[in-house]
Design an enzyme around this catalytic site. Sequence first.
Site, PDB file in Angstrom:
ATOM      1  CB  SER A  10      -0.830   0.082   1.262  1.00  0.00           C
ATOM      2  OG  SER A  10      -1.557   1.148   1.377  1.00  0.00           O
ATOM      3  CG  HIS A  35      -3.792  -1.676  -1.618  1.00  0.00           C
ATOM      4  ND1 HIS A  35      -4.781  -2.420  -1.760  1.00  0.00           N
ATOM      5  CD2 HIS A  35      -4.337  -0.768  -0.543  1.00  0.00           C
ATOM      6  CE1 HIS A  35      -5.778  -2.117  -0.935  1.00  0.00           C
ATOM      7  NE2 HIS A  35      -5.627  -1.188  -0.161  1.00  0.00           N
ATOM      8  CG  ASP A  37      -5.364   2.134   0.570  1.00  0.00           C
ATOM      9  OD1 ASP A  37      -6.138   1.572   0.866  1.00  0.00           O
ATOM     10  OD2 ASP A  37      -4.022   2.115   1.093  1.00  0.00           O
ATOM     11  CG  MET A  39      -8.736   6.815   2.510  1.00  0.00           C
ATOM     12  SD  MET A  39      -7.837   6.847   3.862  1.00  0.00           S
ATOM     13  CE  MET A  39      -6.819   5.479   3.890  1.00  0.00           C
ATOM     14  CG  HIS A  68      -9.302  -0.025  -0.203  1.00  0.00           C
ATOM     15  ND1 HIS A  68      -8.537  -0.323   0.928  1.00  0.00           N
ATOM     16  CD2 HIS A  68     -10.612  -0.180  -0.048  1.00  0.00           C
ATOM     17  CE1 HIS A  68      -9.537  -0.405   1.813  1.00  0.00           C
ATOM     18  NE2 HIS A  68     -10.887  -0.309   1.166  1.00  0.00           N
ATOM     19  CG  MET A  70     -11.504   2.929   2.202  1.00  0.00           C
ATOM     20  SD  MET A  70      -9.915   2.989   2.922  1.00  0.00           S
ATOM     21  CE  MET A  70      -8.849   3.029   1.518  1.00  0.00           C
ATOM     22  CG  MET A 139     -11.344  -3.349   4.734  1.00  0.00           C
ATOM     23  SD  MET A 139      -9.961  -2.834   4.135  1.00  0.00           S
ATOM     24  CE  MET A 139      -9.011  -1.856   5.647  1.00  0.00           C
ATOM     25  CG  ASP A 177      -5.955  -2.875   3.479  1.00  0.00           C
ATOM     26  OD1 ASP A 177      -5.040  -2.570   3.901  1.00  0.00           O
ATOM     27  OD2 ASP A 177      -6.774  -1.984   2.354  1.00  0.00           O
TER      28      ASP A 177
END
Length: 224
Positions: A10, A35, A37, A39, A68, A70, A139, A177
């Site tokens: 990540s 990966h 992330d 957000m 991913h 979020m 998660m 993760d």
Amino acid sequence: MANELFISPSLLSADFTRLAEAVETIEAAGADFIHLDVMDGHFVPNLTIGPPVVKAVKRVASRPLDCHLMVSDPDRTAAWYVDAGANIVTIHIEASVHVHRTIQAIRDGGAIPGITLNPGTPASAIAEVLPYVDLVLVMSVNPGFGGQSFIESSVGKIAEIRAMCERAGVCPRIEVDGGIDVTTAPRVVAAGADTLVAGSAIFCTPDPAEALREIRRSATTRMV
Ligand code: DX5
Ligand code: ZN
């Protein structure tokens, strides 16, 4: 285990001023995915990257981008990440209202759809969509930040999801993760995970390449 073990470092814990270097280091050390992330400061209490950064990482990466999301509104925004070059786009079951439609839209756009669930969400919540995804992300921390402690109940949940997949006759990748390191990696792999995300255990060390290799070794060395 049906699928070969993959490591997806990540970039959240990498130096954001030197992402290209981070990608080069982990790819040379054998990363299988990268990966990313995303957000939105709403679904999770942190704000990170959006499509322009995914697009920029795409220019320097050779491994598939494992994105991913979020975000509170993946039904509206998942396509942005497909268009930015993500190879895998994983959405949260808690955030998607029209989940089959969004999964299909990700696939139609040419990316691989994944579904993910928070530690407080039961495995049964994803039963309806299991046949439609190629990746399930479990998660093992409440999403939002790197460096949090692994939540123990995730091990049982991975085993439960692996059993659900077997019953349904499907074999998506099962990715984990949050709090993955040399101690938790072998445990989640034994429970049925085949894809490991690790952020701080790789990038918050003096030698990220060696840390990645150690995680892989920890998860593939049979205990006697
Ligand atoms: C957390 C993110 C993770 C994070 C993991 O919300 O989804 O991908 O980078 O970080 P570590 O490996 O440090 O727990
Ligand atoms: Zn993540």
